[in-house]
Design an enzyme around this catalytic site. Structure first.
Site, PDB file in Angstrom:
ATOM      1  CB  SER A 120     -27.654  16.541   7.989  1.00 55.84           C
ATOM      2  OG  SER A 120     -26.484  15.892   8.396  1.00 55.84           O
TER       3      SER A 120
ATOM      4  CD  GLN B  66     -26.457  12.770   6.541  1.00 56.17           C
ATOM      5  OE1 GLN B  66     -27.270  13.668   6.568  1.00 56.17           O
ATOM      6  NE2 GLN B  66     -25.417  12.729   7.347  1.00 56.17           N
TER       7      GLN B  66
ATOM      8  CG  HIS C  14     -16.096  13.891   7.346  1.00 58.86           C
ATOM      9  ND1 HIS C  14     -16.194  13.522   6.037  1.00 58.86           N
ATOM     10  CD2 HIS C  14     -17.140  13.260   7.969  1.00 58.86           C
ATOM     11  CE1 HIS C  14     -17.231  12.729   5.861  1.00 58.86           C
ATOM     12  NE2 HIS C  14     -17.815  12.548   7.013  1.00 58.86           N
ATOM     13  NE  ARG C  15     -20.529  18.871  10.178  1.00 63.22           N
ATOM     14  CZ  ARG C  15     -21.440  19.578  10.858  1.00 63.22           C
ATOM     15  NH1 ARG C  15     -21.035  20.413  11.798  1.00 63.22           N
ATOM     16  NH2 ARG C  15     -22.734  19.430  10.647  1.00 63.22           N
ATOM     17  CB  SER C  16     -21.516  16.669   4.205  1.00 61.72           C
ATOM     18  OG  SER C  16     -22.242  17.765   4.708  1.00 61.72           O
TER      19      SER C  16
ATOM     20  CE  LYS D 181     -20.073  10.839  10.103  1.00 65.39           C
ATOM     21  NZ  LYS D 181     -21.522  10.723  10.190  1.00 65.39           N
TER      22      LYS D 181
END
Ligand SMILES: O=C(O)[C@@H](CO)OP(=O)(O)O
Length: 503
Positions: free
Chosen positions: A115, A244, A451-453, A474
């Site tokens: 996203s 999300q 972080h990123r997904s 996070k």
């Protein structure tokens, strides 16, 4: 000249010679053998060692250190690896030259979002549909080898800021459209890791030195409060749930290890509760390790989490609070300018802001909402900040994309009170430092390092969060290796800081 001085002088001459010749090992070996240097030196030293005062030796040692050539970057190499979603990403190796010898010092890699905000740094992909469905990153890797490596060759690693600056200048665009944000982020992470290793420092300390400057280093550090993703919706899952991420946030008044233990306990309780209530498939995991049950509404998700907190023996709101990332840009229709907050139900900006206010009233344990509105719905952001900004954290992610220029605008226009920091949204750690300074100094707000997904198993962001004194981190659920490696790194840092009395 007396004998002591003569010996010292000879020793100095010899040491200089060694240093000068250290890049040509074979010649050095031949010279030492030919002149029987080793024996001579040993004899000379033995004969005078106990007679010489301490002083000249420490002077000599210092001189030798000065004379030693500093380790420098030799070259960087980019390689295509897979991230946690099975998509290609860039990994970078940093090779350094130390006393003439080339050594692999460190390796790191870039994460990748799903996203994503529209103002993020370019994720350079090959777009060759026949390979990895167009997601290959071979061009980005080539840029590391052919464009970034040559400009960093010969540079010292003491200042990460300087190295990041060189990369930014070489690219020359705000969103890294020439070299690719993915290649630059992987380089920035790998260079920081190499710098810390070379200076024999923990990475968070190296980052702190680059962030605060050597003279202003804090004597104590803090560990971030984890915002732990426990239930997934939106683009990270696949059901009807629009929001999300649902996260749990432990109290900051307990040690990090206990924070982690408490949220992990709740995570397992939620897993059991979901299976009991919705069947075994409800404990399937989303991209970031949170459960992805097929729920319809935010209330349903929040109630399940509140119940899991209680069944784990904690008090909702004091022991464990709640946080959400709406990723609202993903359920916004630009044509009608409406949000589909529940499947089939479209609301205006004003209605959505009121919906948020009511949700916080119904669930007073909510302490943070990220991306509650679309990334360009500035009026909505300002209205939400006016209505909720003094009660909870309102977190800018897609609206600012870790970009200092947009963050300045957000501060001036009072969009929100906190920032999500993702280095790959902007490119380098150096630019991340600037983002943190703006939020800490000009907004007195909170920074959440994120972080990123799509992740890899490097844990640089854990060190970054400690190094810049971020209040929160996070980094997904307390499950899946690419998420837990960050939490586990924080456990190591906690132990280190306690042992050094620096916490
Ligand atoms: O929206 C977010 O905050 C992130 C991380 O959770 O997701 P993505 O990396 O997909 O942008």
């Amino acid at each position: 000249m007396d004998q002591k001085k003569l010996i010292l002088l000879k020793f100095l001459e010899f040491s200089i010679l060694v240093l000068e010749m250290s890049s040509k090992k074979n010649q050095l070996r031949a010279y030492v053998e030919k002149h029987k240097i080793a024996e001579k030196l040993e004899d000379a030293l033995n004969s005078c060692l106990d007679k010489l005062p301490e002083e000249p030796f420490s002077f000599l040692a210092a001189k030798l250190l000065e004379l030693a050539p500093p380790p420098v970057v030799d070259h960087l190499h980019g390689r295509q690896i897979l991230d946690s979603r099975g998509n290609p990403t860039v990994e970078v190796d940093v090779y350094c030259k130390i006393n003439g010898e080339v050594k692999l010092m460190a390796r790191s890699s870039a994460p990748s979002g799903a996203s994503t905000g529209s103002s993020e740094a370019l994720e350079l992909r090959d777009k060759d549909e026949k390979t990895y469905l167009g997601k290959g990153v071979l061009k980005a890797c080539k840029n590391v080898d052919e464009k970034i490596s040559p400009v960093l060759q010969g540079k010292e690693l003491k200042s990460l800021v300087l190295l990041d600056e060189i990369m930014c200048k070489t690219d020359g665009t705000e969103l890294k459209t020439k070299l690719g944000g993915n290649s630059i982020t992987a380089c920035s992470f790998a260079l920081a890791t190499a710098g810390a290793k070379l200076l024999d420092q923990p990475l968070f300390m190296y980052l702190a030195e680059n962030f605060y400057g050597k003279e202003n280093m804090p004597s104590k550090f803090t560990l971030p409060v984890p915002m732990v993703n426990i239930l997934n919706g939106g683009k990270h899952a696949g059901g009807k749930l629009k929001i999300q991420e649902f996260m749990i946030v432990p109290s900051k008044d307990i040690p990090f290890s206990q924070r982690l233990k408490n949220v992990t306990t709740v995570y397992h309780h939620l897993g059991k509760l979901l299976v009991k209530r919705y069947g075994v498939s409800a404990k399937n995991l989303g991209d970031e390790g949170g459960f992805a049950p097929l729920l319809d509404t935010a209330d349903e998700a929040l109630e399940a989490i509140e119940e899991a907190i209680k069944s784990a023996g904690f008090t909702v709101g004091t022991d464990i609070r709640l946080a959400m990332d709406a990723a609202a840009s993903e359920f916004y229709d630009e044509k009608t300018q409406k949000y589909e907050i529940v499947e089939g139900e479209w609301v205006t900006t004003e209605e959505l802001v009121d919906w948020w206010v009511a949700l916080v009233e119904r669930h007073p344990a909510i302490c943070s909402i990220e991306d509650g509105l679309h990334e360009t719905d500035y009026k909505g952001w300002i209205s939400m900040q006016e209505k909720l900004g003094d009660k909870i954290m309102l977190v800018m992610d897609d609206v600012t994309t870790s970009n200092p220029r947009l963050i300045k605008q957000g501060i001036e226009e009072k969009w929100a009170n906190s920032l999500l920091l993702k280095i790959n949204q902007i490119g380098t750690i150096m630019e991340g430092f600037e983002a943190v300074r703006l939020i800490h100094n000009e907004l007195q707000g909170n920074v959440i390092v994120s972080h990123r997904s799509g992740e890899t198993t490097n844990s640089v962001i854990a060190d970054l969060a400690v190094g810049v004194g971020a209040g929160y981190i996070k980094t997904g659920a307390t499950a899946r290796g690419e998420r837990t490696c960050k939490y586990n790194r924080l456990l190591q840092i906690e132990e280190y800081l306690i042992s050094k009395e620096m916490l």
